[in-house]
Motif scaffolding. Sequence first.
Motif, mmCIF file in Angstrom:
data_model
loop_
_atom_site.group_PDB
_atom_site.id
_atom_site.type_symbol
_atom_site.label_atom_id
_atom_site.label_comp_id
_atom_site.label_asym_id
_atom_site.label_seq_id
_atom_site.Cartn_x
_atom_site.Cartn_y
_atom_site.Cartn_z
ATOM 1 N N GLN A 125 8.332 70.721 28.768
ATOM 2 C CA GLN A 125 8.170 70.805 30.226
ATOM 3 C C GLN A 125 8.472 69.460 30.892
ATOM 4 O O GLN A 125 9.000 69.397 31.993
ATOM 5 N N LYS A 126 8.171 68.381 30.169
ATOM 6 C CA LYS A 126 8.427 67.048 30.733
ATOM 7 C C LYS A 126 9.920 66.746 30.859
ATOM 8 O O LYS A 126 10.310 65.762 31.484
ATOM 9 N N LEU A 127 10.753 67.565 30.219
ATOM 10 C CA LEU A 127 12.203 67.378 30.346
ATOM 11 C C LEU A 127 12.746 67.914 31.674
ATOM 12 O O LEU A 127 13.914 67.723 31.984
ATOM 13 N N ASP A 128 11.903 68.589 32.456
ATOM 14 C CA ASP A 128 12.368 69.143 33.735
ATOM 15 C C ASP A 128 12.787 68.016 34.676
ATOM 16 O O ASP A 128 11.968 67.167 35.040
ATOM 17 N N ILE A 129 14.054 68.025 35.039
ATOM 18 C CA ILE A 129 14.526 67.079 36.056
ATOM 19 C C ILE A 129 15.334 67.864 37.092
ATOM 20 O O ILE A 129 15.860 68.929 36.802
#
Length: 331
Positions: A60-64
């Motif tokens: 989820q932290k890869l969401d950009i």
Amino acid sequence: MAVKIGDKLDLGEFPLLLAPMEDVSDPPFRYVCKQNGADLMYTEFISSEGLIRDAAKSLQKLDIFEYERPIGIQIFGGDIDNMRRSAEICTQVNPDLIDINYGCPVKKVVCKGAGSSLLQDIDKMVAMTKAVVEATHLPVTVKTRLGWDDNSKNIYEVAERLQDVGIKALSIHGRTRAQLYKGEADWTLIREVKRNPRIKIPIFGNGDVDSVERAAAWRQEFEVDGIMIGRAAIGYPWIFREIKHYFKTGEKLPGPTIAERVDVCKTHLLKSIEWKGEKTGIFEMRRHYANYFKGIPNFKEYRVKLVALSSLDEILETLEEINYNFSAMAV
């Protein structure tokens, strides 16, 4: 003169960077910082092990998002091969750069041989960095500290050796790992790195920049290429626009009005819900309310109320009430 990371990433003259902060630098927070002038932002740091085993939190932290650009994904880990593989995974998401965290002082990270732990093993740090650089076509940057403790401030050597294996910029937090976040940041070694004739990459300073005056004074005194701001931006994304205005005009902007504080807090909340869903979005926003309304006298009752509410309508109603009751006040 414009500051460039690699051949393509032009950050303009003296960029202001938003530091990657665990449990803070998520897309909703980055959105309000971008709106207020942050020139380069990073994701929260992402565990290389988590990425490789498809852990939901790490993925989820890869969401950009396009509006965030330029944006870097920051990774950390203690295993060279896992770091290489996680760089390959990050490259597929197409950020503007990949950043390696060699600065986190937290025990659970250091115990795994990651973060600032690598400051005790420069050979391994260099090998790991080389593996990440070779795993991606994107520029690779590094964030680190002055050294492990007062007896091993090795940042001068670190900067040279990491530049030699291909990093394109270096952000230095002016504390050792032993200091954690205590005491004062010491930028004198950051200036020494910048003055080293061998160093050709941009050097960014980080640590204790919490006002326009300090940003302006340290820009001159320590000769860095840009400043990275962390804790001072939490609940106060206006710090970026205030520093930029001061650099441009020499004048201080008035601080945000109550209406602006409410408006940005509301935007942050709605973005949080949009990204994480209503329940999690509301829950995770609770850590920010006190910072958005810091310095307002007699605010405790509202702060307690905001962190207790779990209905979006009630929170928005309370924010409007704050706006109405405090709007005549200069903060």
